[in-house]
Structure formats: structure tokens, C-alpha cells
Design a protein around this motif. Structure first.
Motif, PDB file in Angstrom:
ATOM      1  N   PRO A 151       0.826  -1.207   0.000  1.00  0.00           N
ATOM      2  CA  PRO A 151       0.000   0.000   0.000  1.00  0.00           C
ATOM      3  C   PRO A 151       0.861   1.258   0.000  1.00  0.00           C
ATOM      4  N   VAL A 152       0.434   2.275  -0.724  1.00  0.00           N
ATOM      5  CA  VAL A 152       1.245   3.481  -0.858  1.00  0.00           C
ATOM      6  C   VAL A 152       1.457   4.179   0.479  1.00  0.00           C
ATOM      7  N   LEU A 153       0.524   4.042   1.397  1.00  0.00           N
ATOM      8  CA  LEU A 153       0.662   4.672   2.711  1.00  0.00           C
ATOM      9  C   LEU A 153       0.891   3.624   3.795  1.00  0.00           C
ATOM     10  N   SER A 154       1.618   2.565   3.449  1.00  0.00           N
ATOM     11  CA  SER A 154       1.902   1.490   4.401  1.00  0.00           C
ATOM     12  C   SER A 154       2.637   2.027   5.628  1.00  0.00           C
ATOM     13  N   GLU A 155       2.168   1.635   6.802  1.00  0.00           N
ATOM     14  CA  GLU A 155       2.836   2.029   8.043  1.00  0.00           C
ATOM     15  C   GLU A 155       4.125   1.245   8.239  1.00  0.00           C
ATOM     16  N   TRP A 156       4.102  -0.034   7.849  1.00  0.00           N
ATOM     17  CA  TRP A 156       5.267  -0.899   7.987  1.00  0.00           C
ATOM     18  C   TRP A 156       5.534  -1.558   6.629  1.00  0.00           C
ATOM     19  N   PRO A 157       6.240  -0.877   5.740  1.00  0.00           N
ATOM     20  CA  PRO A 157       6.430  -1.401   4.383  1.00  0.00           C
ATOM     21  C   PRO A 157       7.106  -2.760   4.341  1.00  0.00           C
ATOM     22  N   GLY A 158       8.059  -3.006   5.237  1.00  0.00           N
ATOM     23  CA  GLY A 158       8.742  -4.293   5.222  1.00  0.00           C
ATOM     24  C   GLY A 158       7.812  -5.450   5.514  1.00  0.00           C
ATOM     25  N   ALA A 159       6.906  -5.249   6.474  1.00  0.00           N
ATOM     26  CA  ALA A 159       5.944  -6.291   6.806  1.00  0.00           C
ATOM     27  C   ALA A 159       5.048  -6.588   5.611  1.00  0.00           C
ATOM     28  N   ASP A 160       4.578  -5.533   4.951  1.00  0.00           N
ATOM     29  CA  ASP A 160       3.707  -5.726   3.799  1.00  0.00           C
ATOM     30  C   ASP A 160       4.452  -6.375   2.631  1.00  0.00           C
ATOM     31  N   LEU A 161       5.698  -5.993   2.440  1.00  0.00           N
ATOM     32  CA  LEU A 161       6.479  -6.592   1.355  1.00  0.00           C
ATOM     33  C   LEU A 161       6.782  -8.061   1.642  1.00  0.00           C
ATOM     34  N   ALA A 162       7.007  -8.388   2.915  1.00  0.00           N
ATOM     35  CA  ALA A 162       7.243  -9.787   3.264  1.00  0.00           C
ATOM     36  C   ALA A 162       6.017 -10.636   2.965  1.00  0.00           C
ATOM     37  N   ARG A 163       4.842 -10.088   3.251  1.00  0.00           N
ATOM     38  CA  ARG A 163       3.611 -10.814   2.928  1.00  0.00           C
ATOM     39  C   ARG A 163       3.476 -11.018   1.422  1.00  0.00           C
ATOM     40  N   GLN A 164       3.864 -10.013   0.655  1.00  0.00           N
ATOM     41  CA  GLN A 164       3.795 -10.141  -0.798  1.00  0.00           C
ATOM     42  C   GLN A 164       4.808 -11.156  -1.313  1.00  0.00           C
ATOM     43  N   ALA A 165       5.942 -11.253  -0.633  1.00  0.00           N
ATOM     44  CA  ALA A 165       6.938 -12.261  -1.012  1.00  0.00           C
ATOM     45  C   ALA A 165       6.379 -13.661  -0.795  1.00  0.00           C
ATOM     46  N   VAL A 166       5.623 -13.821   0.304  1.00  0.00           N
ATOM     47  CA  VAL A 166       4.958 -15.105   0.562  1.00  0.00           C
ATOM     48  C   VAL A 166       4.057 -15.460  -0.610  1.00  0.00           C
ATOM     49  N   LYS A 167       3.243 -14.493  -1.042  1.00  0.00           N
ATOM     50  CA  LYS A 167       2.314 -14.737  -2.140  1.00  0.00           C
ATOM     51  C   LYS A 167       3.045 -14.993  -3.450  1.00  0.00           C
ATOM     52  N   ALA A 168       4.166 -14.311  -3.651  1.00  0.00           N
ATOM     53  CA  ALA A 168       4.921 -14.469  -4.897  1.00  0.00           C
ATOM     54  C   ALA A 168       5.421 -15.893  -5.077  1.00  0.00           C
ATOM     55  N   LEU A 169       5.654 -16.576  -3.954  1.00  0.00           N
ATOM     56  CA  LEU A 169       6.132 -17.953  -4.022  1.00  0.00           C
ATOM     57  C   LEU A 169       4.984 -18.958  -4.017  1.00  0.00           C
ATOM     58  N   GLY A 170       3.763 -18.449  -3.970  1.00  0.00           N
ATOM     59  CA  GLY A 170       2.609 -19.332  -4.048  1.00  0.00           C
ATOM     60  C   GLY A 170       2.389 -20.163  -2.813  1.00  0.00           C
ATOM     61  N   ALA A 171       2.806 -19.648  -1.655  1.00  0.00           N
ATOM     62  CA  ALA A 171       2.618 -20.386  -0.406  1.00  0.00           C
ATOM     63  C   ALA A 171       2.329 -19.390   0.699  1.00  0.00           C
ATOM     64  N   GLU A 172       1.349 -19.701   1.536  1.00  0.00           N
ATOM     65  CA  GLU A 172       1.030 -18.792   2.627  1.00  0.00           C
ATOM     66  C   GLU A 172       0.567 -19.575   3.848  1.00  0.00           C
ATOM     67  N   PRO A 173       1.335 -19.559   4.918  1.00  0.00           N
ATOM     68  CA  PRO A 173       2.692 -19.034   4.950  1.00  0.00           C
ATOM     69  C   PRO A 173       3.669 -20.112   4.518  1.00  0.00           C
ATOM     70  N   PHE A 174       4.852 -19.729   4.083  1.00  0.00           N
ATOM     71  CA  PHE A 174       5.851 -20.745   3.764  1.00  0.00           C
ATOM     72  C   PHE A 174       6.677 -21.024   5.022  1.00  0.00           C
ATOM     73  N   PRO A 175       7.114 -22.246   5.202  1.00  0.00           N
ATOM     74  CA  PRO A 175       7.799 -22.590   6.443  1.00  0.00           C
ATOM     75  C   PRO A 175       9.273 -22.221   6.425  1.00  0.00           C
ATOM     76  N   ASN A 176       9.800 -21.962   7.599  1.00  0.00           N
ATOM     77  CA  ASN A 176      11.233 -21.843   7.819  1.00  0.00           C
ATOM     78  C   ASN A 176      11.904 -20.904   6.833  1.00  0.00           C
ATOM     79  N   SER A 177      11.628 -19.632   6.990  1.00  0.00           N
ATOM     80  CA  SER A 177      12.198 -18.624   6.113  1.00  0.00           C
ATOM     81  C   SER A 177      13.055 -17.664   6.908  1.00  0.00           C
ATOM     82  N   LEU A 178      13.945 -17.008   6.209  1.00  0.00           N
ATOM     83  CA  LEU A 178      14.929 -16.146   6.840  1.00  0.00           C
ATOM     84  C   LEU A 178      14.973 -14.815   6.128  1.00  0.00           C
TER      85      LEU A 178
END
Length: 246
Positions: A151-178
Motif C-alpha cells: 500500500p502506498v501509505l503502508s505504516e510498515w512497508p517491510g511487513a507488507d512486502l514480506a507478505r507479498q513475497a509469501v504470495k509471490a512464491l505461491g505459499a502462505e505461509p511458507f515454512p522456515n524462512s529467513l
């Protein structure tokens, strides 16, 4: 490359199947030599010339992303203009960014050990991909997740981007990530991106250990995972341990 790796760091990495690597501050010094305050000032001048007046503290804000967010709060058209200014600067910076020592080895070690890599950043995806292409790294990342995916006015951009990374890999949530990253506004002290349990170091950043995402952070004295102070040292920890578990 060899170095002593603390057992708890090794345990986290040994269980890691997916690695989220932020671009700026981890893979590279993205804005090395770039006057980012000038970008922010350009946004100020755009708003000022349109007749908008702001507080002194807002006017002198040197962070272009903060100024861009403010422009969006004024109106979507102003925000879009500001974002285009930032995007142009990011595409130019992609050609001059300085790679972090050990970054390529981390990506190669992840690939060789079968780990999935997502490069994320509060930077436009086109600039992230341009940097990776320029340095011959694009094939080592399974996905790229940039600023336009939160979101353009994201309060925590990293958290939102991490969630999008989960979706990009087609798994939610994916296990054991770093997540490999330096301390920044990416991670909120009370709002984990994914997972239920947060372990902060003096409230600055999070080690997300809900069996899902572990945040191995570049931090000063007293780090939860290791005493590391620079991107090079954290990348060295990752390279040596990832290579050991190929």
C-alpha cells in the motif's frame, strides 16, 4: 570462506528453506553517492509550486520515501507525481549502486543448497531488477518484490512486502524462512510480518520465530543471533553456514 558461526545461528539457517534478501543495505549500498535529500526537496518544490504549504518539519524531511508518502496524503495525483520522481532516481541509482561484499556468494549458496530466494525492497521493482541484471544476479532470485506491491501509505512497508513475497512464491505461509537485513523501519518492534512470536533486541528489530520467518539482522552490540555490525559480516555468516548445509 570460513568463520565461527554460533550454534543458534547455524540452527536457524539449517532449517531455512526460503531467504528474503532486501536490496538496499544488504545486497548493496543502493544510493551510494546519490543526494537523496535532493530527491525529497524536488518533491517539496513540486508541492510548493502547486500551492500546497506544509510544516517546517515536513518541509525539511530528507527521506524521499517519507516525502512521497506525504505527497500521497495530500492527494493521489501529487503522490503519483512524487512516486515517478523517486522511480526515476531509483532507476539511475541502480547503475551506480555498490554491491555488498559477499552478496553474490550468499545468492549462489542459496541456489546451490536448494533454497528459494526473494529479493525485496522498498524500491520500485524495475530498479531492483535493473540492479540484479547489471550484476548478473537475476537468475539467482526466484522473485522480486518491490514497492508498488505494498500500500502506498503502508505504516510498515517491510511487513507488507514480506507478505507479498509469501504470495509471490505461491505459499502462505511458507515454512522456515529467513530475512537478512540491517535494522531499519522495515521491522516494527511489536508487529511481526509473518508468524506469532517476536524476539526483539532492545526493541529495535525482530527475530520472527513462529516457525515461519526468522529475521537474522545486522545489528550492533548484543545481537540476539550473533555479534555482527555490517552487511559484510552478516553475509559472511550466511555464506559459511548455507554452504555447510548444501
Amino acid at each position: 570462506m570460513s568463520m565461527r558461526v554460533r550454534p543458534h545461528v547455524a540452527r536457524v539457517l539449517a532449517r531455512t528453506h526460503t531467504v528474503l534478501i532486501p536490496l538496499d543495505g544488504t545486497l548493496c549500498d543502493f544510493f551510494r553517492g546519490v543526494d537523496t535529500a535532493a530527491i525529497a526537496n524536488g518533491i517539496y518544490e513540486m508541492l510548493f509550486s502547486a500551492g500546497h504549504r506544509m510544516s517546517v518539519l515536513t518541509a525539511i524531511e530528507p527521506d524521499p520515501l517519507a516525502k512521497m508518502g506525504y505527497a500521497y496524503s495530500v492527494g493521489p495525483n501529487y503522490g503519483a507525481q512524487a512516486e515517478e520522481m523517486v522511480r526515476e532516481a531509483e532507476l539511475a541509482a541502480a547503475t551506480t549502486a555498490v554491491p555488498a561484499s559477499g552478496a553474490q556468494e550468499v545468492l549462489q549458496a542459496c541456489r546451490a543448497s536448494g533454497r528459494r530466494v526473494v529479493v525485496v525492497g522498498d524500491t520500485c521493482s524495475a530498479a531492483i531488477e535493473a540492479y540484479l541484471d547489471l550484476h548478473g544476479l537475476r537468475h539467482l532470485a526466484e522473485a522480486v518484490v518491490g514497492r508498488e506491491q505494498r500500500p502506498v501509505l503502508s505504516e510498515w512497508p517491510g511487513a507488507d512486502l514480506a507478505r507479498q513475497a509469501v504470495k509471490a512464491l505461491g505459499a502462505e505461509p511458507f515454512p522456515n524462512s529467513l530475512v537478512l537485513s540491517p535494522p531499519s523501519r522495515w521491522w516494527a518492534p511489536t508487529r511481526p510480518a509473518v508468524g506469532e512470536q517476536g524476539c526483539g533486541d532492545r526493541g529495535q528489530t525482530q527475530a520472527l520465530q513462529g516457525g515461519q520467518i526468522h529475521h537474522l539482522t545486522v545489528q550492533g552490540r548484543g545481537s540476539h543471533f550473533n555479534r555482527v555490525t555490517t552487511p559484510r559480516s552478516i553475509l559472511s555468516v550466511a555464506v559459511s553456514t548455507l554452504s555447510a548445509h548444501e
